[in-house]
Each structure stands twice: as structure tokens, then as C-alpha cells.
Design an enzyme around this catalytic site. Structure first.
Site, PDB file in Angstrom:
ATOM      1  CB  SER A  23      -1.026  -0.033   1.142  1.00 47.85           C
ATOM      2  OG  SER A  23      -0.467  -0.436   2.374  1.00 47.85           O
ATOM      3  CB  SER A  24       0.704   4.549   1.676  1.00 47.88           C
ATOM      4  OG  SER A  24      -0.465   5.010   1.038  1.00 47.88           O
ATOM      5  CB  VAL A  25       5.089   0.782   2.551  1.00 50.75           C
ATOM      6  CG1 VAL A  25       6.588   0.511   2.608  1.00 50.75           C
ATOM      7  CG2 VAL A  25       4.505   0.781   3.964  1.00 50.75           C
ATOM      8  CE1 TYR A  58      -0.094  10.038   1.600  1.00 49.41           C
ATOM      9  CE2 TYR A  58      -2.167   8.855   1.848  1.00 49.41           C
ATOM     10  CZ  TYR A  58      -0.799   8.853   1.734  1.00 49.41           C
ATOM     11  OH  TYR A  58      -0.123   7.659   1.758  1.00 49.41           O
TER      12      TYR A  58
END
Length: 397
Positions: A76-78, A183
Site C-alpha cells: 500500500s502506501s509504503v 494526501y
């Protein structure tokens, strides 16, 4: 004895290391016993040495498959760490420029501002999420990104990266570039920019710019070992349940949003577009190696000045929700006010997470790098879950 006292604590006594391990073990064991987390891999490095490493619980509970140190996770956002570092590497090579307009590489990417005008979006705007873009999961179900057919990068979508970016450009911006922070899918647009600047598919570019210099092989846009991939679970008000093929997960801390559209099967879809913001798969160990390279000054990925640019708050005076007390650098948050953030980290610490249940932070003042991957969204996510906060407090004692 506390792990951290003063600016540069000593961490040599054996008793102190055992105290740290006992505290972290207690957090993990409690989260597992309370069935808030299904499995976890937690790594802690202090001044360049790994002082804690543990894999616990299940990678697949129903198959009785234990979590292991080399378990792979949907990031995901990693993913944003890898895409952002790749972009900064291209800046260092002179193939991208932070303050150059995106249209130098994507001439048709010209979304309009709220007043109908067209302003330049720069590479810096994308990296700092100040471009005026949005995420579909932050909107209601009938929001403009949904109406335009934009994918957030975690669902099954029959769309190419180029087409998804084209659709993003059809939606008016939330604000003129550089005037505020939100974001967003900016890192996905950055992914197409990386492709244009290198002439390579994004997967190949990230591998060449980030993974190969560090000798890392587990992380990318495809699964390095299908049998090593952790199953995703979701908090459903009780014991985490195995995720269905398509989930729409509400975000209680974002009022009015439809929530995250997530699909476990996306990881196996060879036609899924490479989402620089959410589409990668990898291991906790690979992320630790990248973060440690940055903490030590950037080599062999970036110069020290490039790392300094990444960790410089680009959003002074702006409130970032849902990250109180934090600003945003070029790819991740930067701690401004530990009291407002309710965090024991030192000012200047960097942190992000991922919706599949991940968190990480780097505290340069204290020589700390921490990676915590779980397969329980949103409990393991930072922000949103209890587990990352409990883990951080255990580390700092």
C-alpha cells in the site's frame, strides 16, 4: 532503563537490550492475544545495528502458515518510499528537476485550478503532495474521481498507468498547486513521470534506481515468491477477518469518505497498472535497508543534500490531517511537534504507514529506524491503528 535519554543515548548494556526486547515482545504478544493483529514482522535498528527482529503470528491464519522474517506484504502506501527515492535519484542524475513543471515530461497533464486557470505543477509539488490532487478514498462514493473512473491503485481496475493519469487530469484540482496540502495520487503521477524520464517501465526503473544498488530482490510490482505473500485481514469490530476479493473499508477518521477500495487479487493481476503510491509488494527487511541508507546519508542511492531535501518540511504553517504535529517532506511526514503528535519521537523524525497494516519511522536524532509490517488493516496502520502507537512507546520506554 529507558532506551532513550538525551540526544545520543548509549545502547551497549545487555540488560538494556533485553529490556527493549521484553517491551516490544509484550506489545506484539498482547496484540496477538487480543486478536487485533494476525501476524507481524518488526525490525528495530539502532545506530546501524539491528537490535530487535521478530516474526510472530500467522501470515495465513486459515492455512496455519506462520509469519516469517522473509514474508512478503502488499505495501500500500509504503510504496511511496520507493517511488519517491527513485524520483530523487533521477533529480541527482539531472533527469528530473524538483522545480520544473511536470509538463516538461507529461505535456498533456494540465488539470485546472478551482478558478478554471491552469498553473504549473512541479515535481516538488508531486513529492510533497501540494499539487492539488486528491484520492478517491477521501471522497464520497459519487465524488469526481469516482465519476472519472480513477483508480487509487489498490483495486482491480482495467486501466493503464498512462490512462489513469489522463483521467486524473480531467478532474479540477482542489487548490492551486503549492497553495495547500492534500494526501493524493500525486505519487502515481510521479510514477509516470519516472517512466518518461528513464524510458523504462516503472517496475524496471525502481529496480534499477533503488533495489539493485542495495542488492535487494524481494520488493517490486510483482510477487518475488507467491508462497511467501501474507494474506490480508481487516478489522471488522472484532477478530480480524480474511479480506474478500474486493473490500470497501471505511476510514472513521476521515468524515464523509467512501473508504478504501482494496483487492487482494490485484497482487496477482499481471495487467494491474504499477501504482507508485500503493501497488508494490515487498519485505520488511528491504524497507529497513532503504530507510537505513537514507538515515546514514543516502549512499548509494542519493547524495546527503538530496536526503536533506527529502526530510525538510515543505508545508510550514499548514495543518496536515490526519497527522497532527507533523509536516510533509518529499515523500513522507516529518515531525514538527511531538506534543501535538502525541509521540515520543524526536523533532525531525520521519514516518509513514500503509493501509494493509504497516508503519515505519526513522528518528535520526536517536539513531533509530523501525519497520513494523502486519497483515491486519487498519490496526497495524499509521495513522489509524493502536499497534503502531503502542510499539513506538515500547521502543522509547
Amino acid at each position: 532503563m529507558s532506551l532513550i535519554s538525551g540526544d545520543r543515548p548509549s545502547f551497549s548494556p545487555v540488560a538494556q537490550m533485553k529490556d527493549l526486547s521484553d517491551r516490544i515482545d509484550a506489545v506484539i504478544d498482547t496484540a496477538l492475544a487480543q486478536q487485533r493483529v494476525v501476524g507481524a514482522v518488526v525490525l528495530v535498528a539502532k545506530d546501524g545495528d539491528t537490535v530487535y527482529a521478530r516474526a510472530a503470528g500467522f501470515a495465513d491464519r486459515e492455512a496455519n502458515q506462520p509469519m516469517t522474517p522473509d514474508t512478503l506484504f502488499r505495501l500500500s502506501s509504503v510504496s511511496k518510499v520507493y517511488a519517491s527515492v527513485a524520483a530523487m535519484a533521477l533529480v541527482g542524475q539531472g533527469r528530473l528537476a524538483l522545480d520544473a513543471p511536470v509538463t516538461d515530461w507529461l505535456p498533456d497533464f494540465r488539470p485546472t485550478s478551482p478558478d478554471g486557470s491552469v498553473s504549473d505543477i512541479t515535481v516538488r509539488h508531486l513529492l510533497s503532495h501540494m499539487a492539488g490532487l486528491n484520492y478517491g478514498f477521501l471522497e464520497p462514493a459519487d465524488g469526481p474521481y469516482h465519476r472519472a473512473g480513477v483508480s487509487d491503485g489498490m483495486d482491480i481496475a482495467n486501466v493503464t498507468l498512462e490512462e489513469n493519469v489522463r483521467r486524473i487530469a480531467t478532474v479540477p484540482l482542489l487548490f492551486a498547486p503549492g497553495m495547500s496540502w492534500n494526501y493524493s495520487l500525486a505519487t502515481d503521477v510521479l510514477g509516470l513521470l519516472i517512466e518518461r524520464a528513464t524510458g523504462l517501465p516503472l517496475a524496471d526503473a525502481v529496480r534499477t534506481l533503488v533495489m539493485e544498488p542495495l542488492g535487494l530482490t524481494d520488493t517490486g510490482f510483482t510477487i518475488a515468491g507467491p508462497n511467501r505473500l501474507a494474506t490480508g485481514y481487516v478489522d471488522d469490530g472484532g477478530t480480524p477477518r480474511r479480506m474478500a476479493d474486493l473490500e470497501i473499508i471505511p476510514l472513521p477518521f476521515i468524515e464523509g469518505s467512501e473508504g478504501l477500495r482494496m483487492s487482494l487479487t490485484r497482487a496477482f493481476d499481471e495487467n494491474a497498472y504499477p501504482s507508485g503510491g500503493a501497488g508494490m509488494i515487498g519485505s520488511a527487511g528491504d524497507l529497513l535497508a532503504v530507510l537505513e541508507a537514507l538515515r546514514k546519508g543516502g549512499a548509494p542511492l542519493l547524495s546527503t543534500s538530496q536526503v536533506e531535501a527529502m526530510v525538510t518540511d515543505q508545508t510550514p504553517g499548514m495543518d496536515l490531517l490526519p497527522w497532527p504535529g507533523r509536516g510533509f517532506g518529499l515523500g513522507f511526514t516529518v515531525l514538527r511537534d511531538p506534543v501535538a503528535a502525541n509521540s515520543p519521537e524526536a523533532v525531525g523524525a520521519w514516518r509513514m504507514g500503509g493501509a494493509y497494516g504497516h508503519s515505519w519511522f526513522v528518528d535520526p536524532a536517536n539513531g533509530l529506524t523501525v519497520v513494523a509490517f502486519t497483515n491486519a488493516g487498519l490496526e497495524g496502520q499509521s495513522p489509524g491503528g493502536r499497534f503502531p502507537d503502542e510499539l513506538t512507546r515500547a521502543i522509547y520506554g
